[in-house]
Scaffold this motif. Structure first.
Motif, short mmCIF file in Angstrom:
data_model
loop_
_atom_site.label_atom_id
_atom_site.label_comp_id
_atom_site.label_asym_id
_atom_site.label_seq_id
_atom_site.Cartn_x
_atom_site.Cartn_y
_atom_site.Cartn_z
N PHE A 1 47.54 9.73 -74.33
CA PHE A 1 46.18 8.99 -75.05
C PHE A 1 45.98 9.82 -76.27
O PHE A 1 46.43 10.95 -76.50
N ARG A 2 45.34 9.13 -77.39
CA ARG A 2 45.03 9.87 -78.69
C ARG A 2 44.15 11.02 -78.33
O ARG A 2 44.28 12.27 -79.16
N GLU A 3 43.42 11.10 -77.41
CA GLU A 3 42.53 12.42 -77.07
C GLU A 3 43.10 13.18 -76.11
O GLU A 3 42.47 14.29 -75.86
N LYS A 4 44.01 12.85 -75.23
CA LYS A 4 44.49 13.70 -73.90
C LYS A 4 45.77 13.14 -73.57
O LYS A 4 46.20 11.99 -73.74
N THR A 5 46.26 13.87 -72.64
CA THR A 5 47.46 13.49 -71.93
C THR A 5 47.18 13.55 -70.38
O THR A 5 46.73 14.49 -69.97
N VAL A 6 47.68 12.48 -69.47
CA VAL A 6 47.30 12.25 -68.22
C VAL A 6 48.83 12.44 -67.61
O VAL A 6 49.71 11.63 -67.92
N THR A 7 48.95 13.32 -66.72
CA THR A 7 50.30 13.56 -65.94
C THR A 7 50.29 12.87 -64.61
O THR A 7 49.25 13.01 -63.84
N VAL A 8 51.13 11.89 -64.53
CA VAL A 8 51.24 11.27 -63.30
C VAL A 8 52.39 11.44 -62.42
O VAL A 8 53.49 11.07 -62.85
N ILE B 1 56.61 3.67 -77.24
CA ILE B 1 56.04 3.58 -78.45
C ILE B 1 54.36 3.69 -78.24
O ILE B 1 54.02 3.18 -76.99
N TRP B 2 53.63 3.91 -79.44
CA TRP B 2 52.25 4.02 -79.18
C TRP B 2 51.83 2.48 -78.92
O TRP B 2 52.24 1.69 -80.16
N HIS B 3 50.92 1.95 -78.44
CA HIS B 3 50.75 0.47 -78.26
C HIS B 3 49.53 0.48 -77.42
O HIS B 3 48.89 1.27 -76.77
N LYS B 4 48.83 -0.85 -77.49
CA LYS B 4 47.70 -1.31 -76.55
C LYS B 4 47.95 -2.74 -76.16
O LYS B 4 48.42 -3.53 -76.78
N HIS B 5 47.38 -3.08 -75.02
CA HIS B 5 47.30 -4.20 -74.84
C HIS B 5 45.74 -4.83 -74.52
O HIS B 5 44.70 -4.24 -74.10
N GLU B 6 45.46 -5.76 -75.68
CA GLU B 6 44.03 -6.07 -76.06
C GLU B 6 43.24 -6.86 -74.57
O GLU B 6 42.08 -6.50 -74.53
N ASP B 7 44.13 -7.55 -73.81
CA ASP B 7 43.64 -8.30 -72.87
C ASP B 7 43.86 -8.02 -71.45
O ASP B 7 43.56 -8.57 -70.44
N GLU B 8 44.64 -6.96 -71.38
CA GLU B 8 45.11 -6.62 -69.91
C GLU B 8 44.86 -5.17 -69.52
O GLU B 8 45.40 -4.38 -70.49
N ASP B 9 44.74 -4.89 -68.33
CA ASP B 9 44.78 -3.53 -67.98
C ASP B 9 46.18 -3.47 -67.43
O ASP B 9 46.80 -4.36 -67.01
N LYS C 1 54.89 11.50 -58.64
CA LYS C 1 55.34 10.88 -57.52
C LYS C 1 54.12 10.52 -56.71
O LYS C 1 53.33 11.33 -56.34
N ASP C 2 53.93 9.20 -56.07
CA ASP C 2 52.92 8.74 -55.28
C ASP C 2 51.67 8.67 -55.92
O ASP C 2 50.63 8.72 -55.23
N GLU C 3 51.47 8.70 -57.23
CA GLU C 3 50.26 8.62 -57.74
C GLU C 3 50.26 7.38 -58.76
O GLU C 3 51.44 6.96 -59.32
N PHE C 4 49.36 6.76 -59.10
CA PHE C 4 49.26 5.59 -60.15
C PHE C 4 47.99 5.88 -61.07
O PHE C 4 47.06 6.93 -60.73
N LEU C 5 48.03 5.43 -62.30
CA LEU C 5 47.24 5.32 -63.37
C LEU C 5 47.00 4.09 -63.81
O LEU C 5 47.68 3.36 -64.05
N ILE C 6 45.70 3.57 -64.03
CA ILE C 6 45.35 2.31 -64.66
C ILE C 6 44.82 2.64 -66.07
O ILE C 6 44.08 3.52 -66.35
N VAL C 7 45.56 1.97 -66.95
CA VAL C 7 45.22 2.13 -68.40
C VAL C 7 44.26 0.88 -68.94
O VAL C 7 44.86 -0.20 -68.59
N GLU D 1 44.70 2.49 -76.49
CA GLU D 1 46.14 2.76 -77.11
C GLU D 1 46.60 4.09 -76.16
O GLU D 1 45.95 4.99 -75.79
N HIS D 2 47.95 3.88 -75.92
CA HIS D 2 48.62 4.76 -75.06
C HIS D 2 49.97 4.87 -75.47
O HIS D 2 50.61 3.99 -76.00
N ARG D 3 50.90 5.75 -74.75
CA ARG D 3 52.36 5.87 -74.99
C ARG D 3 52.94 6.57 -73.62
O ARG D 3 52.54 7.77 -73.47
N PRO D 4 53.75 6.02 -72.92
CA PRO D 4 54.31 6.71 -71.93
C PRO D 4 55.33 7.41 -72.31
O PRO D 4 56.20 7.25 -73.21
#
Length: 120
Positions: free
Chosen positions: A63-70, A41-49, A72-78, A83-86
């Motif tokens: 993300f509302r403005e783009k999609t990032v593909t992650v 679902i679309w959601h966000k965490h106000e106080d946490e990365d 194997k062996d990569e990571f992404l910090i939101v 607001e994001h949706r896996p």
């Protein structure tokens, strides 16, 4: 207590999607394993990365403005407040690093919300 964690063994202990399991704790952070498939679902965490580390498969974070593909062996910090949706077209195995207080659905409450996570 000092214990090493075998990721393959831990991932084999559960099959449900979008239901993180805690495998470790450090400095107020939980280390969680999760299996993703389909759209979250679309959601966000106000106080946490949130950090998504892909162990197997390919994860898309929308993300509302783009999609990032992650891959194997990569990571992404939101960053907190973003607001994001896996999305996982096929099964993806993920390690999550986030504060122990983080609720998986952030500011959105629904049937996917997990307030109490299992330790495995």
């Amino acid at each position: 207590m000092i214990n090493k964690i075998n990721l393959g063994e831990k991932f084999s202990l559960f099959s449900e999607y979008w239901s993180p399991k805690i495998v470790g704790e450090l400095n107020g952070q939980n280390v969680k394993l999760a299996k993703f498939k389909g759209e979250f679902i679309w959601h966000k965490h106000e106080d946490e990365d949130e950090m998504f580390f892909v162990v197997e498969g390919t994860l898309k974070i929308e993300f509302r403005e783009k999609t990032v593909t992650v891959n194997k062996d990569e990571f992404l910090i939101v960053p907190k407040g973003t607001e994001h949706r896996p999305v996982a077209e096929n099964e993806v195995l993920v390690i999550l690093f986030e504060p122990a207080t983080t609720i998986n659905t952030g500011d959105t409450e629904n049937e996917l919300t997990k307030r109490k996570l299992d330790w495995i």
